[in-house]
Each structure stands twice: as C-alpha cells, then as structure tokens.
Motif scaffolding. Sequence first.
Motif, mmCIF file in Angstrom:
data_model
loop_
_atom_site.group_PDB
_atom_site.id
_atom_site.type_symbol
_atom_site.label_atom_id
_atom_site.label_comp_id
_atom_site.label_asym_id
_atom_site.label_seq_id
_atom_site.Cartn_x
_atom_site.Cartn_y
_atom_site.Cartn_z
ATOM 1 N N THR A 8 121.656 76.054 52.347
ATOM 2 C CA THR A 8 121.096 77.398 52.285
ATOM 3 C C THR A 8 122.150 78.388 51.797
ATOM 4 O O THR A 8 123.303 78.349 52.244
ATOM 5 C CB THR A 8 120.578 77.819 53.677
ATOM 6 O OG1 THR A 8 119.555 76.895 54.053
ATOM 7 C CG2 THR A 8 119.979 79.209 53.646
ATOM 8 N N PRO A 11 119.206 83.956 51.066
ATOM 9 C CA PRO A 11 117.751 83.789 51.120
ATOM 10 C C PRO A 11 117.256 82.510 50.434
ATOM 11 O O PRO A 11 116.069 82.195 50.514
ATOM 12 C CB PRO A 11 117.237 85.021 50.365
ATOM 13 C CG PRO A 11 118.329 85.337 49.391
ATOM 14 C CD PRO A 11 119.619 84.986 50.093
ATOM 15 N N ASP A 73 112.601 80.260 48.216
ATOM 16 C CA ASP A 73 113.070 81.547 48.723
ATOM 17 C C ASP A 73 112.838 81.639 50.235
ATOM 18 O O ASP A 73 112.431 80.668 50.873
ATOM 19 C CB ASP A 73 112.425 82.709 47.963
ATOM 20 C CG ASP A 73 110.926 82.838 48.233
ATOM 21 O OD1 ASP A 73 110.418 82.206 49.179
ATOM 22 O OD2 ASP A 73 110.274 83.583 47.482
ATOM 23 N N GLU A 74 113.107 82.813 50.790
ATOM 24 C CA GLU A 74 113.058 82.942 52.248
ATOM 25 C C GLU A 74 111.654 82.800 52.816
ATOM 26 O O GLU A 74 111.488 82.558 54.005
ATOM 27 C CB GLU A 74 113.681 84.268 52.705
ATOM 28 C CG GLU A 74 112.925 85.501 52.252
ATOM 29 C CD GLU A 74 113.557 86.176 51.062
ATOM 30 O OE1 GLU A 74 114.565 86.877 51.238
ATOM 31 O OE2 GLU A 74 113.031 86.013 49.941
#
Length: 81
Positions: A8, A11, A73-74
Amino acid sequence: METHPTHTFGPLTVTIDRTLCIGSGNCVNLAPGVFRLDEQNLVTFTDAPEPDALDTLIEACAVCPVAALIVTDEDGRQIVP
Ligand code: SF4
C-alpha cells in the motif's frame, strides 16, 4: 515467494501478479524505488518500496505489457489495468 504480493502506498494498493510477469523490466525502469527483478527475472517489490510520486507509480504499473500490476484506490476501485 508469494505469487501475488501486495503493498500500500498512501491511497493506492498495488498487487503484483507474478504468474503473469514476463520480466520485461518496464515497471522497474519507471519506478526503481518500488519494483525490482528477482533471481527468476520476475518482478517483486524492493525491500522498502518508495515511489517518487503516485502518478509515476500508476504510470509504471500501466506500462506493463501483460497487465501484471494491479492498482486500486482507497475505495477499492481498480485504476490499472
Ligand atoms: S512491466 Fe510487467 S512484465 Fe515487465 S517486469 Fe514489470 S510486471 Fe513484469
């Protein structure tokens, strides 16, 4: 070695599908702080993956000729490929 290592970056989440990688090195050229080729000539994360910038990281994943680098994405939406 895991077949689908994940890391990770703020985001963004990057997953490598090592079963698809053909060792072209495109991603390593664009983001050498994040990706490296291992002794099997397959991509893996560096020991302390750190992109220069998130847009560069996205670009480095998008240039993969076999779509072995998946970016979400987040919200869990897939950005790449
Ligand atoms: S660009 Fe794709 S095929 Fe080339 S080394 Fe990276 S993950 Fe492997």
